[in-house]
Design an enzyme around this catalytic site. Sequence first.
Site, PDB file in Angstrom:
ATOM      1  N   GLU A 166       5.343 -17.315   5.368  1.00 21.82           N
ATOM      2  CA  GLU A 166       3.891 -16.775   4.814  1.00 21.82           C
ATOM      3  C   GLU A 166       3.629 -15.549   5.403  1.00 21.82           C
ATOM      4  OE1 GLU A 166       1.394 -19.829   6.454  1.00 21.82           O
ATOM      5  OE2 GLU A 166       2.526 -21.499   5.547  1.00 21.82           O
ATOM      6  N   GLU A 274       7.991 -27.853   0.544  1.00 15.79           N
ATOM      7  CA  GLU A 274       6.828 -28.804   1.340  1.00 15.79           C
ATOM      8  C   GLU A 274       6.286 -29.497   0.427  1.00 15.79           C
ATOM      9  OE1 GLU A 274       4.790 -26.447   4.170  1.00 15.79           O
ATOM     10  OE2 GLU A 274       6.418 -25.061   4.662  1.00 15.79           O
TER      11      GLU A 274
HETATM   12  O1  9MR Z   1       2.630 -30.208   8.684  1.00 16.86           O
HETATM   13  C1  9MR Z   1       2.804 -29.079   9.833  1.00 16.86           C
HETATM   14  C2  9MR Z   1       2.202 -29.920  10.989  1.00 16.86           C
HETATM   15  O2  9MR Z   1       2.445 -31.165  11.471  1.00 16.86           O
HETATM   16  C3  9MR Z   1       2.024 -28.845  12.298  1.00 16.86           C
HETATM   17  O3  9MR Z   1       1.113 -29.230  13.116  1.00 16.86           O
HETATM   18  C4  9MR Z   1       1.913 -27.411  11.814  1.00 16.86           C
HETATM   19  C5  9MR Z   1       1.922 -26.304  12.818  1.00 16.86           C
HETATM   20  O4  9MR Z   1       3.291 -26.424  13.240  1.00 16.86           O
HETATM   21  O5  9MR Z   1       2.539 -26.995  10.482  1.00 16.86           O
HETATM   22  C6  9MR Z   1       2.470 -27.991   9.509  1.00 16.86           C
HETATM   23  O6  9MR Z   1       3.373 -27.412   8.514  1.00 16.86           O
HETATM   24  C7  9MR Z   1       3.067 -26.236   7.892  1.00 16.86           C
HETATM   25  C8  9MR Z   1       4.510 -25.802   7.567  1.00 16.86           C
HETATM   26  O7  9MR Z   1       5.096 -25.320   8.698  1.00 16.86           O
HETATM   27  C9  9MR Z   1       4.174 -24.238   6.763  1.00 16.86           C
HETATM   28  N1  9MR Z   1       3.409 -24.465   5.823  1.00 16.86           N
HETATM   29  C10 9MR Z   1       2.201 -25.273   5.958  1.00 16.86           C
HETATM   30  C11 9MR Z   1       2.345 -26.625   6.572  1.00 16.86           C
HETATM   31  C12 9MR Z   1       0.996 -27.330   6.606  1.00 16.86           C
HETATM   32  O8  9MR Z   1       0.211 -26.495   7.295  1.00 16.86           O
END
Ligand code: 9MR
Length: 362
Positions: A166, A274
């Site tokens: 990102e 994802e």
């Molecule tokens: O789903 C993830 C959540 O459980 C975590 O708290 C968060 C922070 O680490 O990240 C979420 O996953 C993200 C991913 O790492 C990157 N793309 C967006 C995802 C959803 O926010």
Amino acid sequence: MINKQIIWGIFFVLIFASCNNDEKVVFINADESGTNPNVPTQTLKEKAKFKIGAAVKMKDLQDVNYKNAVIKHYSQITGEFEMKMANIWTSSTAYNYTAADYLVNFAKDNSLEVHGHTLVWYRSFPDWFVNAKYDSIAFESKVKVFITDVVGRYKGRVKSWDVVNEVFADGGALREESIIKPIFKDPIGFYGRCFQYAKAADPDAKLFYNDYNVVLDAGKRSAIKKMVTRFKAKGYPIDGVGDQFHYANDTNKQTMQTGFTDMASTGLLIHISELDIKVNTAKSDSYVFTDAEAQKQSETYKYITSMYEALPQNQKFAITTWGVTDKFTWLTEAWHPKEYPLLLDSEFNKKPAYQGFLSGLK
Ligand code: 9MR
């Protein structure tokens, strides 16, 4: 008299059952017995010729139904947060590998591959690191050590990594809120070197750039393609691009298709990294996940897996769903409590979405 009692009994059972209906459809595994020849009984991982990944959490794996579902349907896992920088790099002098090790060992014990997520993400720099206010030289040498240590620790066991996550805002500009942008004169050059550090630590690992809205946002996609072209020219070792695919039932499929083809024109491995499909797109408190809604979601999943299958064989890497069951999904917090985005329902039954995903596979 007895007949009357039985009839009243059935009546009360039916009333009780209808009162207990918590407004959502429960999917019965009609195909589990294999008696209906028209319903496929193969699992996702049995049918797919590429990896089928799931984002998992160590905590959820303590639930035996969850654990069994992961093992049964999937061939690869990604830590939903446990392998991110902030979770591993707990102080300037210590790493905490407890959860990451747990996931990697769980994968090994159950013949699953591991996709590492993610080495460099502006949202996951630990507080102690942010507060240190490093200049670009110190910043990069610290990150280099981190990448070298983590990728090196899991060499041969984590087969692929999201090296950078990102970087671009919607539209394609570098993210203003990123800690990296004000520190480096040339942030893209820094990201390229992060790929080199990962490659040096594990030459066999496949290295990805990961972002969201890649297929929907032409500006972001063009920025990513430009970066990839630069990486290739400079010899920065990028193997693939991931689009997260946090999309919805109402996402425009034609836009998705056009963007997907354009992303594939990089010639790199493509990871749907994802995937989840929102159904309660209006965030309505009175939303009901009806059969018709479930069917629409199934068609969306089918569209996506068919689109992925149309890629040249050598660009297929994996489709990863961001979770396993509607029981545990980031979207019930981040989007709306009434959200049902995944392939299994909260009782671990296959949803129509599962069959849709499966039927889109070749
Ligand atoms: O789903 C993830 C959540 O459980 C975590 O708290 C968060 C922070 O680490 O990240 C979420 O996953 C993200 C991913 O790492 C990157 N793309 C967006 C995802 C959803 O926010």
